[in-house]
Design a protein around this motif. Sequence first.
Motif, PDB file in Angstrom:
ATOM      1  N   GLY A 172       0.778  -1.219   0.000  1.00 32.50           N
ATOM      2  CA  GLY A 172       0.000   0.000   0.000  1.00 32.50           C
ATOM      3  C   GLY A 172       0.816   1.278   0.000  1.00 32.50           C
ATOM      4  N   LEU A 173       0.099   2.388  -0.217  1.00 30.63           N
ATOM      5  CA  LEU A 173       0.716   3.693  -0.385  1.00 30.63           C
ATOM      6  C   LEU A 173       1.401   4.182   0.888  1.00 30.63           C
ATOM      7  N   THR A 174       0.788   3.962   2.037  1.00 35.31           N
ATOM      8  CA  THR A 174       1.352   4.473   3.284  1.00 35.31           C
ATOM      9  C   THR A 174       2.738   3.894   3.540  1.00 35.31           C
ATOM     10  N   GLU A 175       2.874   2.570   3.385  1.00 34.64           N
ATOM     11  CA  GLU A 175       4.183   1.968   3.606  1.00 34.64           C
ATOM     12  C   GLU A 175       5.172   2.384   2.529  1.00 34.64           C
ATOM     13  N   LEU A 177       5.347   5.252   0.985  1.00 40.38           N
ATOM     14  CA  LEU A 177       5.818   6.588   1.336  1.00 40.38           C
ATOM     15  C   LEU A 177       6.759   6.558   2.533  1.00 40.38           C
ATOM     16  N   HIS A 178       6.430   5.748   3.523  1.00 41.12           N
ATOM     17  CA  HIS A 178       7.278   5.649   4.718  1.00 41.12           C
ATOM     18  C   HIS A 178       8.658   5.118   4.357  1.00 41.12           C
ATOM     19  N   GLU A 202      -1.567   4.319  -8.850  1.00 39.88           N
ATOM     20  CA  GLU A 202      -0.705   4.193  -7.679  1.00 39.88           C
ATOM     21  C   GLU A 202       0.492   5.136  -7.766  1.00 39.88           C
ATOM     22  N   ASP A 205      -0.618   8.797  -7.432  1.00 43.35           N
ATOM     23  CA  ASP A 205      -0.944   9.086  -6.032  1.00 43.35           C
ATOM     24  C   ASP A 205       0.329   9.232  -5.202  1.00 43.35           C
ATOM     25  N   PHE A 206       1.288   8.343  -5.439  1.00 47.99           N
ATOM     26  CA  PHE A 206       2.548   8.425  -4.711  1.00 47.99           C
ATOM     27  C   PHE A 206       3.245   9.750  -5.022  1.00 47.99           C
ATOM     28  N   GLU A 209       1.717  12.684  -3.161  1.00 48.73           N
ATOM     29  CA  GLU A 209       2.044  12.695  -1.736  1.00 48.73           C
ATOM     30  C   GLU A 209       3.540  12.931  -1.500  1.00 48.73           C
ATOM     31  N   TRP A 210       4.348  12.466  -2.414  1.00 43.34           N
ATOM     32  CA  TRP A 210       5.799  12.618  -2.264  1.00 43.34           C
ATOM     33  C   TRP A 210       6.218  14.076  -2.365  1.00 43.34           C
TER      34      TRP A 210
END
Length: 309
Positions: A172-175, A177-178, A202, A205-206, A209-210
Amino acid sequence: MDSTRPAQPPSRSARLRAMLAAPEISFLMEAHNGLSARIAQHAGFPGIWASGFAISTALGVRDSNELSTKELLDTVAFMVDATTVPIVVDGDTGYGNFNNARRLVRQLGRLGVSAVCLEDKLFPKTNSFLGTGQPLADEREFCGKIRACKDSQLDAEFCVVARVEALVSGRGLTEALHRAESYRRAGADAVFIHSKQQDGREVLDFAREWAGRCPLVITPTTYHGVGVDAFERAGVAMLIWANQNMRAAVLAMRQVCQSIAANRGLTAVEPALVSVQEVFDFLDYDELDAATLRYSSWHGDETTAGAGP
């Protein structure tokens, strides 16, 4: 400094770093040997992606670390010799732990390579397009690998690209990005976000957020239907056409072999092939002829020692 001496052009590594920092998107083309690298440069690409998948395929092995470090380095050496543009090497997971990875970086540096891309999966790796839920490396271990590579590079302009596989592995996106932020803080010069979804959502979206924390690299193998402009607007710095040369070569060789075998001759295929003379011209055989005349019978008094041709 002698002001009359002409300025040296930027190194390959400096040119790659400038491409990553530029406001417009840059393109790298896949190559898997000296010839394909030379063709990519001749076509106008400003940089080359030395693809682990494509090099493995060209050598008849699978993209599962069946290719050894030596085989990779031997192939890349021919690619460097055949070109003048920056080369980014697909280093898979670094062929082991931090020690294997930093040794690889030093070896690539001695060859004149501009960057290495390392992915956060376990060794031996599996190609990202095979199966689902591929195991990822421990985040802290991978950060240590990045730091070891940055500490070991021979050229200050050399880049380490951290490839994030969280989306491919279904995390997923949250991990994603982390992990990307952790890798950036560990010293990665760019982040490569990978996805195998076909709509490109995907990745977009990344990228949103990045928000440009460091240069972002992508390869639209599965989401090739998304226009390049969308990625440029999203702030993607570099796009890699990662396997098209190899796939084209497989198709062309298969068709030629099948035609010759079926027709017991060359009549059907010869018109579609480049001539042998074109190959000679492309690889600059004329230069070898001129050099042979110059050096095969050296008299020593034709010019001063050390003068160029």
